[in-house]
Write an enzyme that holds these catalytic residues in place. Structure first.
Site, PDB file in Angstrom:
ATOM      1  N   GLN A  72       0.829  -1.192   0.000  1.00 11.88           N
ATOM      2  CA  GLN A  72       0.000   0.000   0.000  1.00 11.88           C
ATOM      3  C   GLN A  72       0.870   1.250   0.000  1.00 11.88           C
ATOM      4  OE1 GLN A  72      -3.275   0.463  -0.255  1.00 11.88           O
ATOM      5  NE2 GLN A  72      -2.729   2.608  -0.255  1.00 11.88           N
ATOM      6  N   HIS A 115       2.626   3.094  -3.097  1.00  7.94           N
ATOM      7  CA  HIS A 115       1.863   3.832  -4.112  1.00  7.94           C
ATOM      8  C   HIS A 115       2.246   5.300  -4.179  1.00  7.94           C
ATOM      9  CE1 HIS A 115      -0.899   1.383  -6.305  1.00  7.94           C
ATOM     10  NE2 HIS A 115      -1.181   0.689  -5.230  1.00  7.94           N
ATOM     11  N   GLU A 161     -10.750   2.593   1.679  1.00  6.45           N
ATOM     12  CA  GLU A 161     -10.881   2.072   0.307  1.00  6.45           C
ATOM     13  C   GLU A 161     -10.794   0.537   0.358  1.00  6.45           C
ATOM     14  OE1 GLU A 161      -7.532   3.070  -2.082  1.00  6.45           O
ATOM     15  OE2 GLU A 161      -8.478   2.488  -3.963  1.00  6.45           O
ATOM     16  N   HIS A 162      -9.760   0.034   1.030  1.00  4.63           N
ATOM     17  CA  HIS A 162      -9.605  -1.411   1.187  1.00  4.63           C
ATOM     18  C   HIS A 162      -9.671  -1.761   2.657  1.00  4.63           C
ATOM     19  CE1 HIS A 162      -6.900  -0.102  -2.170  1.00  4.63           C
ATOM     20  NE2 HIS A 162      -7.696  -0.916  -2.819  1.00  4.63           N
ATOM     21  N   ASP A 175      -5.870  -5.853  -6.520  1.00  4.48           N
ATOM     22  CA  ASP A 175      -5.356  -4.831  -7.435  1.00  4.48           C
ATOM     23  C   ASP A 175      -5.260  -5.353  -8.865  1.00  4.48           C
ATOM     24  OD1 ASP A 175      -5.097  -2.903  -5.536  1.00  4.48           O
ATOM     25  OD2 ASP A 175      -2.931  -3.136  -5.264  1.00  4.48           O
ATOM     26  N   HIS A 225     -50.813  22.080 -13.434  1.00  5.99           N
ATOM     27  CA  HIS A 225     -50.737  20.632 -13.231  1.00  5.99           C
ATOM     28  C   HIS A 225     -52.131  20.085 -12.908  1.00  5.99           C
ATOM     29  CE1 HIS A 225     -46.499  21.511 -12.845  1.00  5.99           C
ATOM     30  NE2 HIS A 225     -46.189  20.227 -12.674  1.00  5.99           N
TER      31      HIS A 225
HETATM   32  N1  HSO Z   1      -4.093  -0.218  -5.070  1.00  3.75           N
HETATM   33  C1  HSO Z   1      -4.379   0.719  -6.155  1.00  3.75           C
HETATM   34  C2  HSO Z   1      -4.523   0.054  -7.487  1.00  3.75           C
HETATM   35  C3  HSO Z   1      -3.280  -0.533  -8.055  1.00  3.75           C
HETATM   36  N2  HSO Z   1      -2.322  -1.138  -7.359  1.00  3.75           N
HETATM   37  C4  HSO Z   1      -2.891  -0.581  -9.348  1.00  3.75           C
HETATM   38  C5  HSO Z   1      -1.383  -1.562  -8.193  1.00  3.75           C
HETATM   39  N3  HSO Z   1      -1.710  -1.214  -9.416  1.00  3.75           N
HETATM   40  C6  HSO Z   1      -5.646   1.489  -5.824  1.00  3.75           C
HETATM   41  O1  HSO Z   1      -6.701   0.666  -5.477  1.00  3.75           O
HETATM   42 ZN    ZN Z   2      -2.131  -1.154  -5.232  1.00  2.00          ZN
END
Ligand code: HSO
Ligand code: ZN
Length: 412
Positions: free
Chosen positions: A244, A247, A311-312, A345, A404
């Site tokens: 996570q 990212h 989100e997750h 993902d 009406h």
């Molecule tokens: N976790 C990201 C989506 C993603 N991860 C794409 C790797 N590639 C957002 O949900």
């Molecule tokens: Zn991801």
């Protein structure tokens, strides 16, 4: 650093998307220019901001990119596509028409005609994001799916476009791409809805064009909240938090557990695994945005998770299923430590386009119905028309709308 539940509660309750006035202002200028000047403005912004004019990438190049992929990657893309497709085929899409006293009442369900999918460029070419938006749109029966991705479009994204069955693909990004999709230009056809994540400019642009087009939602930085009990493996938990964290510096990895010893072992694992991770610098910054939280018990962890609305939501529990009933707010739920978010993902099936920044309070992950619209149908019998018109006229007069009421009086 391990937080106590009370130290994060207020922060979890307060969170939400924020809007940067400077970004909003810049985006407003870009949108107005593209709306008024079309392609000329689109190319100007694209050259200025991305160093390339906008161009449509012909299908031949997607196929070539696909053929150039190594065989195993090609196979993985195909498997991901098939699994996403199978998942969404399960989502019922029928409407209904039911007889009602000589007439009918019902709902027509129709796919959108044209959808724009934004695929971010950025530091990682998110070919999976293309599949995760395009495949459900295709299963829903969307007439034409148009992809926008910043130049130069990564070959992996082109190959994914080939696999997913995209209709047209433009090398364009940022607010100008959103403007082109929302308003249409000489070259770019106007779409009915725009889906997919993007940077702050893309999100600001999406918000500003809402109403001109539909939207899937507004994505902020990605986030994962794991609730774990003592049965979970510290190694897997740390690896999932880092997946996570890599990212971006703003993404938020959280781990909530009533087991202090587990949290301490995960903390140690995080330091160990950070070494040698290519994106360690980014991940370190993200780890500071999230954290490890000691809760009183699993109930409190789940309550905090609902407050955060991640989100997750990953339930790394020995027996996760009974806890599902307690889940109220989440973009997607991952049951058991085997069902890693990273599988979601790429390849589990459901789209990884899920609500962030607490918007899971009011929406779930991307679904077939995001590409469908429901059109109510009214076809009353003569008897029903007569009977309902009198009451309808009464309601109209209570609203002071005499026109009406008269339209209904004529049908009594
Ligand atoms: N976790 C990201 C989506 C993603 N991860 C794409 C790797 N590639 C957002 O949900
Ligand atoms: Zn991801």
């Amino acid at each position: 650093m391990i937080y106590q539940a009370d130290e994060v509660r207020a922060r979890f309750a307060r969170r939400g998307l924020s809007f940067d006035p400077t970004v909003e202002e810049i985006v407003r200028g870009i949108l107005t220019a593209v709306r008024e000047e079309g392609d000329a403005a689109l190319d100007r912004f694209s050259l200025d901001l991305d160093g390339h004019p906008v161009e449509e990438v012909p299908k031949r190049l997607w196929r070539e990119a696909y053929e150039d992929l190594d065989e195993e990657l090609r196979d993985a893309l195909e498997t991901a596509k098939e699994r996403i497709e199978a998942f969404y085929r399960e989502e019922a899409k029928g409407g209904f028409l039911k007889a009602e006293a000589g007439g009918v009442l019902g709902q027509l369900v129709r796919p959108l005609s044209r959808v724009g999918v934004y695929v971010p460029g950025g530091s990682a070419p998110l070919l999976s994001s293309l599949l995760m938006s395009v495949v459900p749109a295709k299963v829903a029966g969307v007439g034409e799916v148009i992809v926008a991705s910043p130049p130069r479009v990564h070959p992996g994204v082109l190959a994914a476009a080939w696999v997913a069955g995209v209709d047209r693909l433009y090398a364009m990004g940022g607010a100008q791409a959103i403007a082109a999709l929302a308003f249409g230009t000489e070259r770019v056809p106007r779409v009915d809805k725009i889906v997919g994540p993007g940077n702050a400019y893309v999100v600001a642009a999406k918000r500003q064009v809402y109403g001109v087009v539909g939207l899937d939602g507004l994505a902020g930085p990605t986030e994962t909240l794991i609730v774990a009990d003592g049965s979970a493996s510290p190694r897997l938990l740390a690896a999932d938090l880092l997946a996570q964290a890599e990212h971006g510096p703003d993404s938020e990895p959280w781990l909530l557990s009533p087991d202090r010893a587990l949290l301490e072992r995960v903390e140690a694992e995080l330091f160990r695994q950070l070494e040698g991770l290519p994106r360690a610098e980014v991940a370190k910054r993200a780890l500071e945005k999230g954290g490890l939280v000691l809760t009183r018990d699993l109930e409190e962890a789940l309550d905090l998770a609902n407050l955060y609305a991640p989100e997750h939501l990953c339930l790394a529990l020995a027996d996760p299923l009974p806890w599902l009933g307690r889940v109220q707010n989440a973009g997607g739920v991952f049951l058991g430590e085997g069902s890693a978010e990273a599988l979601g993902d790429y390849i589990a099936g459901p789209s990884h386009v899920m609500p962030t920044s607490g918007t899971a309070r009011f929406q779930g992950g991307l679904a077939l119905r995001d590409f469908l619209k429901v059109i109510p149908v009214v076809g009353l019998s003569e008897k029903a028309v007569r009977e309902l018109s009198a009451k309808g006229a009464l309601l109209a007069r209570a609203e002071g709308l005499e026109g009406h009421a008269r339209a209904l009086d004529l049908r009594r």
